[in-house]
Write an enzyme that holds these catalytic residues in place. Structure first.
Site, short mmCIF file in Angstrom:
data_model
loop_
_atom_site.label_atom_id
_atom_site.label_comp_id
_atom_site.label_asym_id
_atom_site.label_seq_id
_atom_site.Cartn_x
_atom_site.Cartn_y
_atom_site.Cartn_z
CB THR A 403 -0.88 0.02 1.26
OG1 THR A 403 -0.02 -0.10 2.40
CG2 THR A 403 -1.85 -1.13 1.31
CB THR A 421 -4.12 -0.37 -0.65
OG1 THR A 421 -3.58 -1.59 -1.17
CG2 THR A 421 -5.59 -0.58 -0.32
CD GLU A 423 -3.91 -7.53 -2.13
OE1 GLU A 423 -3.91 -8.31 -1.17
OE2 GLU A 423 -3.17 -7.69 -3.09
CD GLU A 441 -7.59 -3.87 -1.58
OE1 GLU A 441 -6.87 -4.36 -0.70
OE2 GLU A 441 -7.19 -3.00 -2.37
CB SER A 468 -7.97 -3.56 5.45
OG SER A 468 -6.76 -2.83 5.36
CB SER A 469 -3.36 -5.54 7.82
OG SER A 469 -3.71 -6.89 8.01
N GLY A 490 2.45 -2.32 3.86
CA GLY A 490 3.09 -3.57 4.24
C GLY A 490 2.17 -4.75 4.43
N GLY A 491 0.92 -4.67 3.96
CA GLY A 491 0.02 -5.81 4.07
C GLY A 491 -0.19 -6.25 5.49
#
Length: 584
Positions: A403, A421, A423, A441, A468-469, A490-491
């Site tokens: 992101t 993002t 993704e 996404e 999402s994180s 960073g996911g």
């Protein structure tokens, strides 16, 4: 002024060689490579300013935001300009073809805006299962139209502007439109990622834009022009976000998604027309003398950060300092937070997420009591938080990727923390004729529909937002005044990155540049992960002595942080990427 830390001063020339491996505990989800690949480090100095500041992932984008602030624009105005330029110069990470979360502070009130993508109404839970009923391979799902969710970024930006903008909508869009027409020099990072990319060339529009005729990526310094995107932006400037969600741009999106030759999706014009941004209650919690606030579900990011901080508050983190003891506590706290995340968190329109219970101080103290200071617990089990409705879910980790993050403070003390993002790097590898990439996404949903015979909370459903994180964060001091603006790409590693940075700033008294550049470390309820090529590698033996299974991996964060001090603003931009923190 915050004291300048000395822990991590020598950053140049670090080799980040290890590739990312997912935790061994991933459930019902295909293996996938790292979020955006590393492209080296650049040593950076802390940024300072007296009036306002922007920290963003590319110097051209940050400069656009700085200019808007200098012209009297608000933090939201600057964020709009920054996002649209990022769409152009950092297209692999975010843009109008994706989604975002924004946390906004106006000096009195904390507001969060949810511009997360949604599944098309035709989507069904079995979307990412193969003919054999098993989850598809990751990139078999990603590449093409099947993974594309209904974009939300523009609806979020427009709503924020209507509430808190000071300059005209057209004035905020013009910098990106002009840059798209005149062109910009391809950065080393964009070139490096194009060089490693395997799928983007299969899309004819993207191939013509990013690559030479022989298939090699356009070189660093090549002037890249995007007249189609310039026209798109000028149409949006004139007609508002409706021009994106209806009319020719919407038709282009639908044709691109549904017309993929091997993996078509099912977004319709009605899916686009009916998309709505959601304003949600901010998720706030106490950490020592500070109030930490961010985005609640469908993001699990701030929930995980607050759970980790609530657990760490039982320890004197200031006395531990960066090292194996701190890594032990933060990794164990991470295991507990990620275990809860995997079970309980999904789109609150579809799942009753027990937010109150998951952040209850008594519950977090009970979770902290599970940590042995001398021995790793290995894999943590989800807890039983209070105040929850009775339900049975199957656990699912899910896979999330890169992101971009924007941190801004304006001269009136208003602040924006926005994580944005598409993704995976370059999203679904689909570029519209309108000049922007589309997200993938929907692969943030669980590919499997059940676990141990129980439905998975984060399974695909029509009209649902994937978990999402992302964890855009604002910190207030004991007087309820803005103290810090923090976030990172960073996911699924984002909660660990943000928690590390907050501990660095709030407990270790580091300036935001040093805090961002600390080695990354933590656990996602699998191995304890230490950033390869950094001083964290030296902690491996001590952690293994406590029973940790240690894995050295790339942890390519992109932390952007601003701290408010009596002398002005102090900013940091992660040395792992090409961002800057600049101001007036």
């Amino acid at each position: 002024m915050i004291a300048r830390g000395t822990f991590w001063q020598s950053l140049g020339g670090l080799g980040l060689a290890a590739s990312l491996s997912l935790p061994a505990s991933v459930w019902a989800q295909p293996a996938a490579p790292a979020p955006e690949a590393p492209t080296g480090r650049t040593a950076k100095s802390v940024g300072t300013a007296t009036k306002d500041m922007v920290a963003a992932a590319n110097p051209l984008a940050a400069k656009a935001g700085q200019d808007i602030l200098a012209a009297g624009g608000s933090a939201v105005d600057a964020a709009i300009a920054v996002q649209l330029v990022l769409n152009l110069v950092e297209p692999q990470s975010s843009g109008i073809g994706g989604g975002a979360f924004m946390v906004y502070w106006d000096g009195k009130t904390m507001t969060t805006l949810d511009g997360r993508e949604k599944a098309p109404m035709a989507a069904r839970p079995e979307r990412f299962l193969g003919p054999d009923g098993k989850p598809m391979k990751f990139y078999d799902a990603v590449v093409g139209g099947l993974s594309v969710g209904v974009p939300g970024t523009l609806r979020l930006l427009e709503a924020a502007h209507k509430n808190w903008g000071k300059l005209s909508w057209q004035q905020l869009i013009e910098p990106a439109a002009r840059l798209a027409e005149e062109g910009f020099a391809i950065s080393p990072r964009l070139n490096g990622l194009l060089s490693k990319e395997k799928y983007l060339q299969n899309d004819p529009v993207a191939r013509a834009y990013f690559y030479e005729a022989d298939g090699t990526p356009k070189a660093v310094g090549t002037i890249l022009k995007n007249p189609a995107f310039a026209q798109t932006l000028r149409t949006i400037a004139e007609k508002g976000a409706d021009a994106f969600y209806t009319g020719e741009i919407a038709q282009d999106i639908v044709a691109t998604v549904t017309g993929h030759p091997t993996n078509p999706g099912d977004i319709t014009l009605e899916d686009l027309r009916s998309y709505k941004m959601e304003e949600r209650d901010a998720l706030c919690g106490q950490y020592r003398a500070y109030r930490v606030c961010g985005m609640g579900p469908p993001s699990s990011g701030q929930l995980a950060v607050q759970q980790m901080l609530g657990i760490l508050e039982t320890q004197d983190m200031a006395a531990l300092k960066p090292g194996p003891k701190a890594a032990h506590w933060m990794s164990e706290a991470g295991r507990l937070a990620y275990a809860d995340r995997s079970l309980y968190v999904a789109d609150p329109a579809f799942v009753s997420v027990p937010v109150r219970g998951l952040t209850d101080p008594g519950y977090l103290k009970s979770r902290a009591a599970l940590i042995d200071p001398n021995k790793s617990m290995g894999k943590a089990e989800p807890g039983a938080p209070p105040f929850q409705k009775t339900f049975l879910w199957g656990a699912s980790e899910g896979i999330e990727f890169g992101t971009s993050h924007i941190s801004i403070v304006d001269r009136d003390g208003n602040a924006v923390s926005m994580t944005t993002t598409i993704e995976d790097g370059f999203g679904a590898r689909l570029m519209t004729k309108s000049g922007f990439l589309l997200n993938n996404e929907l692969t943030d949903f669980s590919f499997a529909t059940t676990e141990d015979g129980k439905p998975i909370a984060n399974r695909v459903e029509p009209g649902k937002r994937p978990r999402s994180s992302m964890a855009p964060t604002l910190v207030l001091d004991g007087s309820s005044k803005l103290y810090a603006v923090v976030g990172s790409p960073g996911g699924s590693l984002i909660p660990n990155y943000v928690a590390k940075t907050l501990v660095g700033i709030l407990d270790w008294n580091l300036d935001p540049q040093v805090a961002a550049d600390l080695p990354n470390f933590g656990s996602r309820n699998g191995p304890t992960e230490l950033e390869a090529g950094t001083e964290a590698e030296a902690w491996k033996t001590a952690l293994e002595a406590k029973g940790h299974e240690v894995r050295l991996i790339d942890q390519n964060s992109g932390i952007h942080a601003i701290v408010v001090t009596p002398a002005g603003l102090v900013g940091g931009a992660d040395s792992r990427r090409e961002g800057v923190a600049i101001g007036n």
